[in-house]
Design an enzyme around this catalytic site. Structure first.
Site, PDB file in Angstrom:
ATOM      1  N   CYS A 147       0.835  -1.209   0.000  1.00 32.29           N
ATOM      2  CA  CYS A 147       0.000   0.000   0.000  1.00 32.29           C
ATOM      3  C   CYS A 147       0.872   1.262   0.000  1.00 32.29           C
ATOM      4  CB  CYS A 147      -0.891  -0.046   1.238  1.00 32.29           C
ATOM      5  SG  CYS A 147      -1.772   1.462   1.606  1.00 32.29           S
ATOM      6  N   CYS A 174       0.137   3.735   2.771  1.00 31.96           N
ATOM      7  CA  CYS A 174       0.639   3.212   4.053  1.00 31.96           C
ATOM      8  C   CYS A 174       2.122   3.532   4.208  1.00 31.96           C
ATOM      9  CB  CYS A 174       0.434   1.704   4.136  1.00 31.96           C
ATOM     10  SG  CYS A 174      -1.288   1.168   4.093  1.00 31.96           S
TER      11      CYS A 174
END
Length: 92
Positions: free
Chosen positions: A17, A20
């Site tokens: 991600c 993230c």
């Protein structure tokens, strides 16, 4: 849900991600700033899918604030540090 003498922020992330990864330094900085006043824990949903499922996490990054063992707030997506800090601020 986690119980602690201080508020807890669960940061649900994943290696794949991009948002993230973008938030990693922000979450780390917040954890250092709140040492002794709050607990900031990172949970990789790829390594611990059962924890993500148990908390109803369906998208990452996802941030859950817990106080006294109960979820008190939730944010999804990359957010400014101030928004994450506000999750741990007691509401009146």
């Amino acid at each position: 849900m986690l119980t602690s003498a201080v508020p807890v922020l669960l940061a649900f992330t994943a290696d794949w991600c991009a948002p993230c990864r973008q938030m990693e330094p922000v979450v780390g900085e917040l954890a250092r700033e709140l040492t002794g006043r709050a607990l900031v824990l990172t949970v990789d949903v790829g390594e611990h899918p059962e924890v993500a499922r148990a908390h109803g996490v369906t998208a990452v990054p996802c941030y859950l604030a817990c106080t006294g063992g109960r979820e008190t707030a939730r944010l999804v997506g990359a957010r400014p540090k101030a928004e994450l800090r506000a999750l741990l601020t007691p509401r009146t």
